[in-house]
Design a protein around this motif. Structure first.
Motif, PDB file in Angstrom:
ATOM      1  N   TRP A 128     -35.727 -97.836-102.300  1.00 34.22           N
ATOM      2  CA  TRP A 128     -34.397 -97.258-102.498  1.00 34.22           C
ATOM      3  C   TRP A 128     -33.468 -97.580-101.325  1.00 34.22           C
ATOM      4  O   TRP A 128     -32.304 -97.968-101.531  1.00 34.22           O
TER       5      TRP A 128
ATOM      6  N   PHE B 238     -30.855 -95.044-109.674  1.00 29.40           N
ATOM      7  CA  PHE B 238     -32.123 -94.442-110.082  1.00 29.40           C
ATOM      8  C   PHE B 238     -32.859 -93.857-108.876  1.00 29.40           C
ATOM      9  O   PHE B 238     -33.579 -92.867-109.002  1.00 29.40           O
TER      10      PHE B 238
ATOM     11  N   PHE C 277     -34.095 -90.126-109.167  1.00 29.51           N
ATOM     12  CA  PHE C 277     -35.540 -90.023-109.397  1.00 29.51           C
ATOM     13  C   PHE C 277     -36.382 -90.244-108.142  1.00 29.51           C
ATOM     14  O   PHE C 277     -37.577 -89.969-108.159  1.00 29.51           O
TER      15      PHE C 277
ATOM     16  N   THR D  85     -24.710 -97.187-104.789  1.00 30.85           N
ATOM     17  CA  THR D  85     -24.321 -97.408-106.185  1.00 30.85           C
ATOM     18  C   THR D  85     -22.849 -97.794-106.277  1.00 30.85           C
ATOM     19  O   THR D  85     -22.490 -98.780-106.945  1.00 30.85           O
TER      20      THR D  85
ATOM     21  N   LEU E 113     -27.735 -93.941-117.352  1.00 31.38           N
ATOM     22  CA  LEU E 113     -28.169 -93.165-116.193  1.00 31.38           C
ATOM     23  C   LEU E 113     -27.766 -91.699-116.323  1.00 31.38           C
ATOM     24  O   LEU E 113     -28.577 -90.800-116.087  1.00 31.38           O
TER      25      LEU E 113
ATOM     26  N   ALA F 195     -30.370 -88.670-116.393  1.00 32.04           N
ATOM     27  CA  ALA F 195     -30.372 -87.759-115.252  1.00 32.04           C
ATOM     28  C   ALA F 195     -30.060 -86.327-115.676  1.00 32.04           C
ATOM     29  O   ALA F 195     -30.555 -85.372-115.075  1.00 32.04           O
TER      30      ALA F 195
ATOM     31  N   GLY G 287     -38.761 -92.934-113.502  1.00 30.93           N
ATOM     32  CA  GLY G 287     -37.639 -93.650-112.904  1.00 30.93           C
ATOM     33  C   GLY G 287     -37.978 -95.090-112.589  1.00 30.93           C
ATOM     34  O   GLY G 287     -37.200 -96.005-112.884  1.00 30.93           O
TER      35      GLY G 287
ATOM     36  N   THR H  41     -38.389 -97.156-115.753  1.00 32.33           N
ATOM     37  CA  THR H  41     -37.081 -97.407-116.362  1.00 32.33           C
ATOM     38  C   THR H  41     -36.326 -98.492-115.608  1.00 32.33           C
ATOM     39  O   THR H  41     -35.626 -99.312-116.209  1.00 32.33           O
ATOM     40  N   VAL H  42     -36.452 -98.503-114.289  1.00 30.38           N
ATOM     41  CA  VAL H  42     -35.851 -99.587-113.506  1.00 30.38           C
ATOM     42  C   VAL H  42     -36.417-100.928-113.961  1.00 30.38           C
ATOM     43  O   VAL H  42     -35.676-101.916-114.117  1.00 30.38           O
TER      44      VAL H  42
END
Length: 423
Positions: free
Chosen positions: A115, A164, A168, A186, A212, A216, A370, A373-374
């Motif tokens: 991240w 994400f 997440f 972002t 998203l 979320a 998460g 899904t990425v």
């Protein structure tokens, strides 16, 4: 996730530093892949137990099969036609993939590395894009990429990962600044894409915003989710209007006018939409003429240029030699026929099916959801980018697809539920 191995404390710092510079320092995306691959190769012993068996357990086999089919087909065709060594560069990232996964699994860096690395890269891309486009007045920002489209599209990938990560990857027990940094990444990733003037990224930005927010806020009433999604979309549109008109608003207008003119008259009036529509038309004709063998790499360049010059495209003042269709799947089809198209689809849908299978497993862990899904959205983005650029023909796209896909897979392997001893 399993306990972090403190003997590799240097690993996340080196990896994170390389991640931060992928769009703004020349060659960093290659160095990142090589660094991980070399580390993974050094610790390759035990790969079957460490990577392959867990991949089977979590449903990731289609990912490996897709890459294997793509590589075996591409290398076989290259050897058959006697292509030059540069042709085989396209398969290097896939050959490095097993070692990249192994590196992350062996070192067990905290997932925050993923991240924070994405956020740092997105923030730097936004800063550099602002400097180039707004201060230096260079027009479309390109960072350290040799193509503004790659810069804009990959900035969207960074923005997606940051978003994400914010929802997440950061827990409520951690400092608030961590989630704010993810949100900053972002926003800066989206801003960098807008300043690049890359139309292909704008559809992705709108799509990701809705997905998203919907995920979320899954526990909210659907009316509230629609309202928030609408607010996010409005914010993206405001950002688009805040960017210089020549980079967003005017490009959208010119593109729509070009598409309308081509659809009604067949004329090429601008160098983005109408020229691509003509390229796709000619490419479909080339596939029909040689559906099984294709035109080969060099032959396709000559033929598409010849066909375009026989149409109104030849009169386009931005001329030169048109060597590609600017469409990922059509390019594969004209070069190596329908078998070439099938090999590309094996790669993409192997990734897609694999991450969908992983996400569907009954693992009650939001980080698992998460990350999976990425992985899914990474493939969706690459397919969407491929509508206007040859993704698998660009080194930065190839390395980015493999790095993010393999990194996510590695963390999912580390997060997998552990069976009790003796079972």
């Amino acid at each position: 996730m399993e306990k972090i191995d403190t003997s590799y404390r240097f690993f996340p710092w080196i990896t994170g530093a390389l991640m931060a510079g992928v769009l703004v320092v020349p060659g960093f995306y290659v160095l990142l892949s090589l660094w991980l691959a070399l580390f993974g190769a050094w610790h390759a012993r035990g790969w079957i137990q460490r990577i392959w068996q867990p991949s089977q357990a979590i449903g990731a086999v289609p990912i490996w099969v897709g890459m294997a089919v793509y590589v075996l087909f591409g290398i076989s065709v290259g050897l058959f036609h006697g292509y030059k060594a540069a042709y085989f560069d396209a398969y290097v990232p896939m050959l490095l993939a097993p070692f990249i996964v192994n590196a992350v699994v062996v070192a067990r860096p905290p997932v925050k590395m993923l991240w924070f690395g994405a956020a740092a890269a997105a923030v730097l891309s936004g800063v550099v894009a602002s400097y180039q486009s707004l201060y230096l007045q260079t027009g479309r920002a390109g960072g350290a990429m040799n193509n503004v489209i790659m810069f804009g599209d990959l900035a969207v990938v960074l923005a997606m990962v940051c978003a994400f990560g914010a929802f997440f990857g950061v827990t409520d027990t951690e400092p608030r600044w961590m989630r704010r940094f993810m949100f900053l990444g972002t926003a800066m990733g989206v801003w960098a894409s807008l300043l690049s003037g890359t139309k292909g990224g704008w559809i992705s930005i709108l799509m990701l915003s809705v997905i998203l927010v919907w995920m979320a806020l899954r526990h909210w009433h659907w009316i509230r989710r629609v309202a928030v999604a609408g607010a996010v979309l409005f914010g993206v549109l405001v950002a688009a209007f805040l960017a210089p008109p020549d980079l967003v608003v005017n490009r959208i207008s010119n593109g729509l006018q070009g598409a309308h003119t081509w659809l009604t008259t067949g004329q090429i009036t601008e160098g983005s939409v109408s020229i691509r529509l003509e390229k796709w038309k000619q490419a479909i004709g080339m596939v029909v003429d040689k559906p099984l063998t294709g035109w080969t790499t060099e032959g396709s360049v000559i033929e598409i240029d010849k066909r375009l010059r026989q149409t109104s495209a030849g009169a386009y003042p931005g001329g030169g030699r048109w060597t590609q269709t600017e469409n990922d799947l059509l390019q594969a089809a004209i070069v190596h026929g329908l078998p070439g198209l099938a090999s590309s689809l094996f790669l993409y849908f192997g990734f897609l099916w694999g991450f969908i299978r992983i996400r569907q497993q009954a693992v009650h862990n939001m980080l698992w959801v998460g990350l999976a899904t990425v992985g899914v959205l990474l493939v969706v983005l690459m397919l969407e980018f491929g509508l206007s650029v040859v993704v698998l023909g660009r080194n930065a796209f190839r390395h980015s697809l493999i790095f993010w896909g393999m990194s996510v897979l590695a963390y999912l392997i580390l997060l997998r539920p552990q069976r009790p001893a003796g079972k």
